[in-house]
Design a protein around this motif. Structure first.
Motif, mmCIF file in Angstrom:
data_model
loop_
_atom_site.group_PDB
_atom_site.id
_atom_site.type_symbol
_atom_site.label_atom_id
_atom_site.label_comp_id
_atom_site.label_asym_id
_atom_site.label_seq_id
_atom_site.Cartn_x
_atom_site.Cartn_y
_atom_site.Cartn_z
ATOM 1 N N SER A 118 4.362 47.637 68.780
ATOM 2 C CA SER A 118 4.525 47.505 67.331
ATOM 3 C C SER A 118 5.964 47.832 66.971
ATOM 4 N N GLU A 119 6.486 47.124 65.993
ATOM 5 C CA GLU A 119 7.820 47.424 65.485
ATOM 6 C C GLU A 119 7.894 47.047 64.023
ATOM 7 N N GLU A 121 5.067 44.160 62.725
ATOM 8 C CA GLU A 121 4.285 43.358 63.665
ATOM 9 C C GLU A 121 3.545 44.245 64.665
ATOM 10 N N PHE A 122 2.437 43.690 65.176
ATOM 11 C CA PHE A 122 1.602 44.375 66.149
ATOM 12 C C PHE A 122 1.241 43.396 67.266
ATOM 13 N N ASP A 173 1.647 39.458 62.601
ATOM 14 C CA ASP A 173 2.706 39.909 61.709
ATOM 15 C C ASP A 173 2.142 40.164 60.319
ATOM 16 N N VAL A 174 2.448 41.327 59.773
ATOM 17 C CA VAL A 174 2.096 41.632 58.388
ATOM 18 C C VAL A 174 3.234 41.210 57.465
ATOM 19 N N LYS A 175 4.474 41.464 57.882
ATOM 20 C CA LYS A 175 5.675 41.085 57.147
ATOM 21 C C LYS A 175 6.632 40.386 58.106
ATOM 22 N N GLY A 224 -0.376 34.803 62.754
ATOM 23 C CA GLY A 224 -0.730 35.245 64.093
ATOM 24 C C GLY A 224 -0.109 34.362 65.162
ATOM 25 N N TYR A 225 -0.081 34.899 66.380
ATOM 26 C CA TYR A 225 0.508 34.199 67.513
ATOM 27 C C TYR A 225 -0.310 34.462 68.776
ATOM 28 N N ALA A 226 -0.328 33.492 69.669
ATOM 29 C CA ALA A 226 -0.718 33.733 71.055
ATOM 30 C C ALA A 226 0.529 34.134 71.823
#
Length: 256
Positions: free
Chosen positions: A90-91, A103-104, A125-127, A132-134
């Protein structure tokens, strides 16, 4: 009879004594060998039995940029054994009152090469916006002890990018460590809603200097250059934003 006994005694006296082997107890490993061993354990690279371990690391720092308070954090960890692990990452970044990035990631990791894992999972990603991503990639310790990560992100909204991260710990002493870092994103297509153009979109590079009071806690100072690149930088300037620049960050690093 006396002659035979005397000859045997003379032969015994003339035979050299066999050298005695003295076992010297093994001392502690040299400081740099110990450091390598500990960092291999952090990366999950030692041991032959499939035991379960955990590892967590977090960095959080503060800087003042263009009149605003800016905070960053970067956290990651895993649980598992030498071969199979579950990773989380997470960052985030907060610029003044606004959260600009959050993001997580949740990844399954499988060791397939010496000190290198293949990883796959999801990212959310929230911001700056929700999507979403794979995730597919590799992570590990390459030659010269370069901690390397290369991941591809296939967005559920169509954007595809590759992220490259690398860092290196240079031991000035057993406690004072200088760490050059590099991170960049490359987009294979445009992401209009994020105001990102294809190609290299952002770079973050710098040097972090930390003092480890223990291997689990260290304050640090970092000189960092962070900037948008190429077409993404041009879009930022058209929007009236600053594309990026240098910053002096102070923070703490902890792992457990």
């Amino acid at each position: 009879m006396r002659f035979i006994m005397a000859a045997a005694a003379a032969a015994a006296a003339s035979t050299p004594a066999a050298p005695q082997t003295v076992e010297v107890p093994a001392g502690p490993p040299a400081p740099q060998e110990k450091d390598v061993m500990e960092r291999q354990i952090e990366m999950g690279g030692m041991g032959h039995e499939e035991r379960t371990f955990t590892y967590n690391r977090i960095e959080a720092d503060y800087s003042r940029q263009r009149g605003k308070n800016v905070g960053n954090y970067d956290a990651e960890g895993w649980v598992g054994g030498d071969r199979d692990k579950f990773w989380y990452k997470s960052e985030g970044e907060k610029n003044g009152p606004r959260t600009e990035q959050l993001e997580f990631q949740a990844l399954y990791s499988r060791n397939v090469f010496t000190y290198f894992d293949v990883q796959g999972g999801v990212r959310y990603d929230v911001k700056p916006d929700s999507r979403g991503y794979a995730v597919f990639g590799i992570q590990g310790l390459s030659p010269y002890r370069l901690e390397t990560q290369v991941h591809a992100f296939v967005g559920f909204k169509g954007d595809v990018s590759i992220r490259y991260k690398q860092s290196f710990d240079l031991l000035m002493t057993n406690r004072l460590i200088v760490a050059p870092t590099l991170e960049t994103d490359f987009y294979l297509n445009d992401a209009p809603r994020r105001r990102v153009k294809s190609g290299f979109s952002v770079i973050e590079t710098g040097v972090q200097t930390r003092y480890e009071f223990s291997r689990k806690f260290a304050p640090y100072v970092a000189i960092v250059y962070e900037s948008k690149l190429g077409g993404t930088a041009r879009l930022a300037r058209l929007d009236g934003e600053n594309a990026g620049g240098w910053a002096l960050r102070t923070g703490i690093r902890a792992w457990f």
